[in-house]
Design a protein around this motif. Structure first.
Motif, PDB file in Angstrom:
ATOM      1  N   GLN A 121       0.816  -1.213   0.000  1.00 16.97           N
ATOM      2  CA  GLN A 121       0.000   0.000   0.000  1.00 16.97           C
ATOM      3  C   GLN A 121       0.853   1.269   0.000  1.00 16.97           C
ATOM      4  OE1 GLN A 121      -2.779  -0.265   3.270  1.00 16.97           O
ATOM      5  NE2 GLN A 121      -3.461  -2.326   2.684  1.00 16.97           N
ATOM      6  N   LEU A 122       2.157   1.127   0.304  1.00 20.40           N
ATOM      7  CA  LEU A 122       3.060   2.276   0.308  1.00 20.40           C
ATOM      8  C   LEU A 122       3.606   2.588  -1.077  1.00 20.40           C
ATOM      9  CD1 LEU A 122       5.160   1.461   3.534  1.00 20.40           C
ATOM     10  CD2 LEU A 122       3.099   2.878   3.342  1.00 20.40           C
ATOM     11  N   PHE A 123       3.431   1.668  -2.029  1.00 18.81           N
ATOM     12  CA  PHE A 123       3.896   1.909  -3.398  1.00 18.81           C
ATOM     13  C   PHE A 123       3.136   3.100  -4.000  1.00 18.81           C
ATOM     14  CE2 PHE A 123       5.367  -2.701  -4.497  1.00 18.81           C
ATOM     15  CZ  PHE A 123       6.079  -2.749  -3.314  1.00 18.81           C
ATOM     16  N   GLY A 124       3.742   3.725  -4.997  1.00 16.89           N
ATOM     17  CA  GLY A 124       3.036   4.805  -5.689  1.00 16.89           C
ATOM     18  C   GLY A 124       3.865   6.066  -5.772  1.00 16.89           C
ATOM     19  N   HIS A 125       3.216   7.187  -6.060  1.00 20.89           N
ATOM     20  CA  HIS A 125       3.932   8.444  -6.221  1.00 20.89           C
ATOM     21  C   HIS A 125       3.671   9.352  -5.028  1.00 20.89           C
ATOM     22  CE1 HIS A 125      -0.069   9.633  -7.554  1.00 20.89           C
ATOM     23  NE2 HIS A 125       0.303  10.908  -7.472  1.00 20.89           N
ATOM     24  N   ASP A 126       4.481  10.430  -4.959  1.00 23.29           N
ATOM     25  CA  ASP A 126       4.369  11.417  -3.885  1.00 23.29           C
ATOM     26  C   ASP A 126       3.723  12.673  -4.470  1.00 23.29           C
ATOM     27  OD1 ASP A 126       4.664  13.342  -1.959  1.00 23.29           O
ATOM     28  OD2 ASP A 126       6.793  12.960  -1.582  1.00 23.29           O
ATOM     29  N   PRO A 127       2.458  12.945  -4.164  1.00 22.34           N
ATOM     30  CA  PRO A 127       1.752  14.078  -4.792  1.00 22.34           C
ATOM     31  C   PRO A 127       2.297  15.446  -4.402  1.00 22.34           C
ATOM     32  CG  PRO A 127       0.423  13.116  -3.049  1.00 22.34           C
ATOM     33  CD  PRO A 127       1.593  12.211  -3.230  1.00 22.34           C
ATOM     34  N   ASN A 128       3.025  15.523  -3.305  1.00 21.80           N
ATOM     35  CA  ASN A 128       3.546  16.818  -2.840  1.00 21.80           C
ATOM     36  C   ASN A 128       4.978  17.095  -3.305  1.00 21.80           C
ATOM     37  OD1 ASN A 128       1.181  17.465  -1.311  1.00 21.80           O
ATOM     38  ND2 ASN A 128       1.884  16.069   0.294  1.00 21.80           N
ATOM     39  N   PHE A 129       5.646  16.074  -3.811  1.00 23.58           N
ATOM     40  CA  PHE A 129       7.072  16.212  -4.094  1.00 23.58           C
ATOM     41  C   PHE A 129       7.342  17.229  -5.203  1.00 23.58           C
ATOM     42  CE2 PHE A 129      11.240  14.093  -5.421  1.00 23.58           C
ATOM     43  CZ  PHE A 129      11.933  14.651  -4.369  1.00 23.58           C
ATOM     44  N   LYS A 130       6.447  17.301  -6.183  1.00 22.99           N
ATOM     45  CA  LYS A 130       6.670  18.251  -7.283  1.00 22.99           C
ATOM     46  C   LYS A 130       6.657  19.686  -6.802  1.00 22.99           C
ATOM     47  CE  LYS A 130       1.786  18.035  -8.739  1.00 22.99           C
ATOM     48  NZ  LYS A 130       1.420  16.895  -7.841  1.00 22.99           N
ATOM     49  N   TRP A 131       5.867  19.981  -5.774  1.00 27.72           N
ATOM     50  CA  TRP A 131       5.808  21.349  -5.263  1.00 27.72           C
ATOM     51  C   TRP A 131       7.063  21.675  -4.460  1.00 27.72           C
ATOM     52  CZ3 TRP A 131       2.515  23.190  -8.280  1.00 27.72           C
ATOM     53  CH2 TRP A 131       1.332  22.518  -8.598  1.00 27.72           C
ATOM     54  N   ILE A 132       7.561  20.712  -3.729  1.00 25.55           N
ATOM     55  CA  ILE A 132       8.815  20.912  -2.987  1.00 25.55           C
ATOM     56  C   ILE A 132       9.957  21.195  -3.957  1.00 25.55           C
ATOM     57  CG2 ILE A 132      10.519  19.783  -1.502  1.00 25.55           C
ATOM     58  CD1 ILE A 132       8.184  18.174  -0.280  1.00 25.55           C
ATOM     59  N   CYS A 133      10.050  20.384  -5.003  1.00 19.54           N
ATOM     60  CA  CYS A 133      11.121  20.558  -5.997  1.00 19.54           C
ATOM     61  C   CYS A 133      10.989  21.907  -6.716  1.00 19.54           C
ATOM     62  CB  CYS A 133      11.080  19.422  -7.011  1.00 19.54           C
ATOM     63  SG  CYS A 133      11.480  17.798  -6.339  1.00 19.54           S
ATOM     64  N   THR A 134       9.774  22.268  -7.090  1.00 25.57           N
ATOM     65  CA  THR A 134       9.553  23.533  -7.794  1.00 25.57           C
ATOM     66  C   THR A 134       9.949  24.716  -6.925  1.00 25.57           C
ATOM     67  OG1 THR A 134       7.747  22.575  -9.090  1.00 25.57           O
ATOM     68  CG2 THR A 134       7.820  24.970  -8.927  1.00 25.57           C
ATOM     69  N   ALA A 135       9.609  24.670  -5.645  1.00 24.87           N
ATOM     70  CA  ALA A 135       9.977  25.749  -4.726  1.00 24.87           C
ATOM     71  C   ALA A 135      11.489  25.877  -4.613  1.00 24.87           C
ATOM     72  CB  ALA A 135       9.355  25.502  -3.356  1.00 24.87           C
ATOM     73  N   MET A 136      12.189  24.759  -4.592  1.00 25.67           N
ATOM     74  CA  MET A 136      13.650  24.793  -4.486  1.00 25.67           C
ATOM     75  C   MET A 136      14.279  25.363  -5.755  1.00 25.67           C
ATOM     76  SD  MET A 136      14.364  21.177  -2.547  1.00 25.67           S
ATOM     77  CE  MET A 136      16.115  21.462  -2.405  1.00 25.67           C
ATOM     78  N   VAL A 137      13.738  24.998  -6.910  1.00 24.36           N
ATOM     79  CA  VAL A 137      14.267  25.519  -8.178  1.00 24.36           C
ATOM     80  C   VAL A 137      14.138  27.037  -8.219  1.00 24.36           C
ATOM     81  CG1 VAL A 137      13.880  25.629 -10.678  1.00 24.36           C
ATOM     82  CG2 VAL A 137      13.920  23.407  -9.521  1.00 24.36           C
ATOM     83  N   PHE A 138      12.963  27.565  -7.877  1.00 28.38           N
ATOM     84  CA  PHE A 138      12.750  29.011  -7.963  1.00 28.38           C
ATOM     85  C   PHE A 138      13.476  29.762  -6.845  1.00 28.38           C
ATOM     86  CE2 PHE A 138       9.154  27.729 -10.697  1.00 28.38           C
ATOM     87  CZ  PHE A 138       9.432  28.548 -11.783  1.00 28.38           C
ATOM     88  N   THR A 139      13.651  29.115  -5.692  1.00 33.26           N
ATOM     89  CA  THR A 139      14.457  29.729  -4.632  1.00 33.26           C
ATOM     90  C   THR A 139      15.903  29.907  -5.086  1.00 33.26           C
ATOM     91  OG1 THR A 139      13.081  28.809  -2.859  1.00 33.26           O
ATOM     92  CG2 THR A 139      15.322  29.443  -2.273  1.00 33.26           C
ATOM     93  N   GLN A 140      16.431  28.890  -5.741  1.00 40.54           N
ATOM     94  CA  GLN A 140      17.807  28.967  -6.223  1.00 40.54           C
ATOM     95  C   GLN A 140      17.954  30.059  -7.286  1.00 40.54           C
ATOM     96  OE1 GLN A 140      20.652  28.318  -5.166  1.00 40.54           O
ATOM     97  NE2 GLN A 140      21.387  26.353  -5.951  1.00 40.54           N
ATOM     98  N   ILE A 141      17.011  30.129  -8.205  1.00 41.99           N
ATOM     99  CA  ILE A 141      17.084  31.148  -9.265  1.00 41.99           C
ATOM    100  C   ILE A 141      16.940  32.551  -8.668  1.00 41.99           C
ATOM    101  CG2 ILE A 141      15.963  32.048 -11.339  1.00 41.99           C
ATOM    102  CD1 ILE A 141      15.163  29.136 -12.000  1.00 41.99           C
ATOM    103  N   ALA A 142      16.008  32.730  -7.740  1.00 45.40           N
ATOM    104  CA  ALA A 142      15.798  34.040  -7.124  1.00 45.40           C
ATOM    105  C   ALA A 142      17.034  34.502  -6.360  1.00 45.40           C
ATOM    106  CB  ALA A 142      14.584  33.990  -6.196  1.00 45.40           C
ATOM    107  N   SER A 143      17.749  33.558  -5.759  1.00 45.59           N
ATOM    108  CA  SER A 143      18.934  33.929  -4.968  1.00 45.59           C
ATOM    109  C   SER A 143      20.024  34.554  -5.830  1.00 45.59           C
ATOM    110  CB  SER A 143      19.481  32.706  -4.233  1.00 45.59           C
ATOM    111  OG  SER A 143      20.089  31.787  -5.136  1.00 45.59           O
TER     112      SER A 143
END
Length: 320
Positions: A36-58
Motif C-alpha cells: 500500500q506504500l507503493f506509488g507516487h508522492d503528490p507533494n514532491f513536485k511542489w517541494i522541488c519547484t519551490a527549491m528551483v525558484f528559490t535557487q534562481i531568485a537567490s
C-alpha cells in the motif's frame, strides 16, 4: 605520515546475489500491507519547484558578491540546494513525481529540476541508475562501484582525501568507462534545454552566477557532510555488507535517501514513506549495520586503513 597508511588492496568478491531481492520477498510475505506504500508522492513536485525558484531568485542577490562570498554561500546554501535537487533527480528516476504510468512527464520534470545544477545529468542518471538497482555490485554492470584505477591510485589516507574531493568527477565519468551506453534522444533534449537555461542565466545575471551554480554543486558533492551518503550507502564499513542505511537528521532535507536498505528493497516506494517500511518491518532492519552521521562516515573513510575505494562488495556471476 598521513599519506603512508594504505587501505585494503582489493574488493570484497562474492558470487552471492544482492540481498535486496530475498529480503523484499520475505518482508512482503510477512507484511503484505507494505504494498500500500507503493506509488507516487503528490507533494514532491511542489517541494522541488519551490527549491528551483528559490535557487534562481537567490542569483539576483548574489550577482554582485565577491568570489570568497560566493564560495562560502555556495558551500553552505546554493550547493546544498543543488545537492538536494540532485537527490530529487534520484527519486524522480523512480517515477515518484507522477507515477510509473506517466514516464515522459517524470522525465521532463526531471529536466526542469536539473536546471539550477547547471549541467545536464537527469536523463543520463536515470539510465545508469536503473542498472545500479538491477545489477548492484556486479562487475562491469554497476557504474556505482569504483574502477580498479581509482581504487589503486587513491588507496592511501591522503589519496582517499583527494578521491573524496574529486568524487563528483568520478561519479559522472565512471559510467563511460565501466558500461558506456548509447546516447538517447531525451539526453539530447536535456542538454539543449540546459544550455538554453545557462545562456539565459549568463544574459540576465552574468557568467559568474552560472559558475556559482556549478561550483556549489561540485563543492557539496565532495568534502561536504551531505556527500557522506555517497559513501555510507554501499561502502563496506562492516565485512560483507553491500548496503547500509543512515538514520540521522540530514534525512529531513534529503528525502530520506539515508534509508538506503529500505530503498533498494522497495525502489517503488517514495522517500517520504521509507521510514514506514522500517517501522513496519523493524526486525528486518534494526540489526543491520547502520550509520548516524555522514560527517563521521567521511572521517572514518579517510582515516581508517580498512576503508577506501576498494571497500566494496563486488559480484561475479555464479558459474553453473
Amino acid at each position: 605520515m598521513m599519506g603512508q597508511h594504505v587501505s585494503r588492496t582489493d574488493f570484497e568478491w562474492t558470487t552471492d546475489d544482492q540481498p535486496h531481492n530475498s529480503r523484499r520477498a520475505a518482508i512482503l510475505k510477512k507484511y503484505p500491507e507494505i504494498k500500500q506504500l507503493f506509488g507516487h508522492d503528490p507533494n514532491f513536485k511542489w517541494i522541488c519547484t519551490a527549491m528551483v525558484f528559490t535557487q534562481i531568485a537567490s542569483l539576483y542577490f548574489l550577482q554582485d558578491k565577491s568570489w570568497p562570498v560566493l564560495i562560502i554561500v555556495g558551500y553552505c546554501f546554493g550547493g546544498v540546494i543543488n545537492h538536494c535537487l540532485a537527490l530529487a533527480l534520484h527519486d524522480i528516476s523512480h517515477n515518484v513525481i507522477f507515477g510509473n504510468s506517466r514516464y515522459l512527464a517524470n522525465r521532463f520534470f526531471g529536466i526542469f529540476v536539473n536546471l539550477p545544477i547547471g549541467l545536464p545529468i537527469s536523463i543520463s542518471f536515470k539510465k545508469y541508475h536503473t542498472d545500479h538497482h538491477r545489477y548492484q555490485g556486479f562487475e562491469g554492470l554497476d557504474a556505482d562501484v569504483p574502477t580498479d584505477f581509482e581504487a589503486h591510485l587513491f588507496c592511501t589516507t591522503f589519496g582517499k582525501f583527494c578521491w573524496i574531493l574529486l568524487q563528483p568527477f568520478f561519479f559522472c565519468l565512471r559510467p563511460l568507462f565501466i558500461k558506456p551506453q548509447p546516447i538517447v534522444k531525451l539526453e539530447i533534449v536535456n542538454a539543449i534545454i540546459q544550455i538554453i537555461f545557462d545562456v539565459i542565466i549568463i544574459y540576465i545575471f552574468g557568467w559568474k552566477m552560472l559558475a556559482y551554480l556549478i561550483i556549489g554543486t561540485l563543492l557539496t558533492m565532495g568534502l561536504h557532510p551531505l556527500a557522506g551518503h555517497f559513501i555510507s550507502e554501499h561502502y563496506m564499513f562492516h565485512k560483507g555488507t553491500s548496503t547500509a542505511s543512515y538514520y540521522g537528521p540530514l534525512n529531513w532535507i534529503t528525502y530520506n535517501v539515508g534509508y538506503h536498505n529500505e530503498h533498494h528493497d522497495f525502489p517503488s516506494i517514495p522517500g517520504f514513506r521509507l521510514p514506514l517500511v522500517k517501522k513496519i518491518a523493524a526486525e528486518f532492519y534494526d540489526n543491520l549495520p547502520q550509520h548516524h552521521s555522514w560527517t563521521k562516515v567521511i572521517y572514518d573513510f579517510i582515516f581508517d586503513p580498512a576503508m577506501g575505494p576498494y571497500a566494496r562488495v563486488k559480484r561475479k556471476p555464479k558459474v553453473s
